[in-house]
Design a protein around this motif. Sequence first.
Motif, PDB file in Angstrom:
ATOM      1  N   THR A 140     -22.032  12.897 -15.148  1.00  0.00           N
ATOM      2  CA  THR A 140     -21.368  14.009 -14.449  1.00  0.00           C
ATOM      3  C   THR A 140     -19.847  13.987 -14.554  1.00  0.00           C
ATOM      4  O   THR A 140     -19.221  15.041 -14.686  1.00  0.00           O
ATOM      5  CB  THR A 140     -21.764  14.024 -12.961  1.00  0.00           C
ATOM      6  OG1 THR A 140     -21.409  12.761 -12.360  1.00  0.00           O
ATOM      7  CG2 THR A 140     -23.261  14.264 -12.795  1.00  0.00           C
ATOM      8  N   LEU A 141     -19.240  12.789 -14.500  1.00  0.00           N
ATOM      9  CA  LEU A 141     -17.785  12.715 -14.453  1.00  0.00           C
ATOM     10  C   LEU A 141     -17.117  12.384 -15.787  1.00  0.00           C
ATOM     11  O   LEU A 141     -15.981  12.805 -16.032  1.00  0.00           O
ATOM     12  CB  LEU A 141     -17.336  11.684 -13.411  1.00  0.00           C
ATOM     13  CG  LEU A 141     -17.777  11.955 -11.965  1.00  0.00           C
ATOM     14  CD1 LEU A 141     -17.148  10.949 -11.027  1.00  0.00           C
ATOM     15  CD2 LEU A 141     -17.425  13.371 -11.534  1.00  0.00           C
ATOM     16  N   PRO A 178     -24.634   4.262 -11.988  1.00  0.00           N
ATOM     17  CA  PRO A 178     -23.852   4.148 -13.227  1.00  0.00           C
ATOM     18  C   PRO A 178     -24.083   5.310 -14.194  1.00  0.00           C
ATOM     19  O   PRO A 178     -23.126   5.898 -14.719  1.00  0.00           O
ATOM     20  CB  PRO A 178     -24.345   2.818 -13.815  1.00  0.00           C
ATOM     21  CG  PRO A 178     -24.777   2.023 -12.627  1.00  0.00           C
ATOM     22  CD  PRO A 178     -25.410   3.030 -11.718  1.00  0.00           C
ATOM     23  N   ARG A 179     -25.354   5.665 -14.430  1.00  0.00           N
ATOM     24  CA  ARG A 179     -25.645   6.746 -15.370  1.00  0.00           C
ATOM     25  C   ARG A 179     -25.272   8.104 -14.771  1.00  0.00           C
ATOM     26  O   ARG A 179     -24.832   9.014 -15.476  1.00  0.00           O
ATOM     27  CB  ARG A 179     -27.129   6.725 -15.761  1.00  0.00           C
ATOM     28  CG  ARG A 179     -27.441   7.544 -17.009  1.00  0.00           C
ATOM     29  CD  ARG A 179     -28.620   6.948 -17.778  1.00  0.00           C
ATOM     30  NE  ARG A 179     -29.804   6.859 -16.939  1.00  0.00           N
ATOM     31  CZ  ARG A 179     -30.738   7.816 -16.891  1.00  0.00           C
ATOM     32  NH1 ARG A 179     -30.603   8.896 -17.631  1.00  0.00           N
ATOM     33  NH2 ARG A 179     -31.795   7.667 -16.143  1.00  0.00           N
ATOM     34  N   VAL A 195     -25.536   4.019  -1.367  1.00  0.00           N
ATOM     35  CA  VAL A 195     -25.213   4.842  -2.534  1.00  0.00           C
ATOM     36  C   VAL A 195     -23.708   5.115  -2.568  1.00  0.00           C
ATOM     37  O   VAL A 195     -23.074   5.044  -3.633  1.00  0.00           O
ATOM     38  CB  VAL A 195     -26.006   6.175  -2.503  1.00  0.00           C
ATOM     39  CG1 VAL A 195     -25.485   7.153  -3.570  1.00  0.00           C
ATOM     40  CG2 VAL A 195     -27.488   5.914  -2.718  1.00  0.00           C
ATOM     41  N   LYS A 196     -23.142   5.392  -1.418  1.00  0.00           N
ATOM     42  CA  LYS A 196     -21.693   5.630  -1.327  1.00  0.00           C
ATOM     43  C   LYS A 196     -20.916   4.393  -1.788  1.00  0.00           C
ATOM     44  O   LYS A 196     -19.948   4.494  -2.553  1.00  0.00           O
ATOM     45  CB  LYS A 196     -21.304   5.990   0.110  1.00  0.00           C
ATOM     46  CG  LYS A 196     -19.817   6.272   0.317  1.00  0.00           C
ATOM     47  CD  LYS A 196     -19.574   6.758   1.741  1.00  0.00           C
ATOM     48  CE  LYS A 196     -18.103   7.067   1.988  1.00  0.00           C
ATOM     49  NZ  LYS A 196     -17.271   5.872   2.035  1.00  0.00           N
ATOM     50  N   GLU A 254     -18.410   4.203  -5.024  1.00  0.00           N
ATOM     51  CA  GLU A 254     -17.024   3.749  -4.900  1.00  0.00           C
ATOM     52  C   GLU A 254     -16.743   2.592  -5.851  1.00  0.00           C
ATOM     53  O   GLU A 254     -15.685   2.533  -6.495  1.00  0.00           O
ATOM     54  CB  GLU A 254     -16.739   3.332  -3.449  1.00  0.00           C
ATOM     55  CG  GLU A 254     -16.686   4.499  -2.484  1.00  0.00           C
ATOM     56  CD  GLU A 254     -16.615   4.074  -1.031  1.00  0.00           C
ATOM     57  OE1 GLU A 254     -16.143   4.861  -0.210  1.00  0.00           O
ATOM     58  OE2 GLU A 254     -17.064   2.942  -0.713  1.00  0.00           O
ATOM     59  N   SER A 255     -17.690   1.670  -5.948  1.00  0.00           N
ATOM     60  CA  SER A 255     -17.535   0.520  -6.838  1.00  0.00           C
ATOM     61  C   SER A 255     -17.479   0.953  -8.297  1.00  0.00           C
ATOM     62  O   SER A 255     -16.652   0.470  -9.082  1.00  0.00           O
ATOM     63  CB  SER A 255     -18.701  -0.457  -6.614  1.00  0.00           C
ATOM     64  OG  SER A 255     -18.640  -1.526  -7.520  1.00  0.00           O
ATOM     65  N   GLU A 256     -18.335   1.897  -8.671  1.00  0.00           N
ATOM     66  CA  GLU A 256     -18.390   2.376 -10.056  1.00  0.00           C
ATOM     67  C   GLU A 256     -17.107   3.137 -10.417  1.00  0.00           C
ATOM     68  O   GLU A 256     -16.580   2.984 -11.522  1.00  0.00           O
ATOM     69  CB  GLU A 256     -19.613   3.278 -10.239  1.00  0.00           C
ATOM     70  CG  GLU A 256     -19.931   3.651 -11.670  1.00  0.00           C
ATOM     71  CD  GLU A 256     -20.405   2.480 -12.514  1.00  0.00           C
ATOM     72  OE1 GLU A 256     -20.407   2.601 -13.754  1.00  0.00           O
ATOM     73  OE2 GLU A 256     -20.789   1.437 -11.928  1.00  0.00           O
ATOM     74  N   LEU A 257     -16.619   3.926  -9.502  1.00  0.00           N
ATOM     75  CA  LEU A 257     -15.388   4.694  -9.749  1.00  0.00           C
ATOM     76  C   LEU A 257     -14.189   3.768  -9.912  1.00  0.00           C
ATOM     77  O   LEU A 257     -13.311   3.998 -10.757  1.00  0.00           O
ATOM     78  CB  LEU A 257     -15.135   5.673  -8.593  1.00  0.00           C
ATOM     79  CG  LEU A 257     -16.132   6.817  -8.448  1.00  0.00           C
ATOM     80  CD1 LEU A 257     -15.872   7.600  -7.164  1.00  0.00           C
ATOM     81  CD2 LEU A 257     -16.062   7.755  -9.648  1.00  0.00           C
ATOM     82  N   LYS A 258     -14.165   2.711  -9.103  1.00  0.00           N
ATOM     83  CA  LYS A 258     -13.080   1.738  -9.201  1.00  0.00           C
ATOM     84  C   LYS A 258     -13.128   1.013 -10.548  1.00  0.00           C
ATOM     85  O   LYS A 258     -12.111   0.793 -11.200  1.00  0.00           O
ATOM     86  CB  LYS A 258     -13.186   0.724  -8.053  1.00  0.00           C
ATOM     87  CG  LYS A 258     -12.026  -0.252  -7.992  1.00  0.00           C
ATOM     88  CD  LYS A 258     -12.154  -1.156  -6.774  1.00  0.00           C
ATOM     89  CE  LYS A 258     -10.985  -2.128  -6.708  1.00  0.00           C
ATOM     90  NZ  LYS A 258     -11.104  -3.036  -5.519  1.00  0.00           N
ATOM     91  N   LYS A 259     -14.330   0.671 -10.975  1.00  0.00           N
ATOM     92  CA  LYS A 259     -14.511  -0.033 -12.247  1.00  0.00           C
ATOM     93  C   LYS A 259     -14.073   0.854 -13.421  1.00  0.00           C
ATOM     94  O   LYS A 259     -13.461   0.376 -14.384  1.00  0.00           O
ATOM     95  CB  LYS A 259     -15.984  -0.425 -12.408  1.00  0.00           C
ATOM     96  CG  LYS A 259     -16.269  -1.241 -13.666  1.00  0.00           C
ATOM     97  CD  LYS A 259     -17.693  -1.765 -13.667  1.00  0.00           C
ATOM     98  CE  LYS A 259     -18.691  -0.655 -13.885  1.00  0.00           C
ATOM     99  NZ  LYS A 259     -20.096  -1.161 -13.968  1.00  0.00           N
TER     100      LYS A 259
END
Length: 248
Positions: free
Chosen positions: A135-136, A129-130, A76-77, A81-86
């Motif tokens: 949240t962010l 992703p969702r 999950v971590k 991290e991958s989603e935040l980078k994208k």
Amino acid sequence: MRDFDQLCCEKCWHTTDKPCEHFIQCCTEGPLCHHDEKCEHEITSLRKRLKYEEQDHPIIMIGMGTCGLASGAAKVKEAIESELKKLNIEVTIEGTGCIGYCAVEPIVDIKLPGKDRISYQEITVKDVPRFIKTTLIDKEVYKEKVLGSHGKSNGVISLKQVPFFEHQQKIVLANCGIVNPISIDAYLAHRGFKAFDKVLRLMKPEEVVKEILDSGLRGRGGGGFPTGKKMGARSKTKIRSEISYLQR
């Protein structure tokens, strides 16, 4: 300041090279070695950042205890991290320990600047992703997996009111799952070592033994023998020598 060992001005002396007797007090109440508004602001700001009371961007805390890892927290971590980078979102990610509710791991907390910290349960790689968008980006509560809030806002139930936690009064484990467990600075900011500091600076060995006896603390070996009795049975000279060694 990045940590409590860092000098915030020339007047400070509580460093590892020049230890200060009041170092623990300085971290939680200071500075005590001198009075300087700028220095006081630096230490106060560091305390608030370590306690997540003051922040410039979102913080994500992921339960990385053995229960969390067994439930997939590491994957999950990586997905987060991958989603935040994208999405090119600046976020601080910290691992934390088990808050005690192992059955609903992985638990992921979101703390937005100026908002309460909210815990989400059973977060999976598929959720990420969702979860991140809600949240962010949308800055809303991810209702499907919400567990509870560390505060009272956002219309989210307080963690203290969650049935699993409502009858618990945590003492020794009060900060487990709350702070970064590998950060001594975070521990200091949450008043860590205060009792140890009191024992070393202000109490005599006999007073320490009496306080342990009065507390009713017992060993966990099965016999339930009073810890204070064990301490009192040892020679006063040995206790004094051990405390003197720790004070060095």
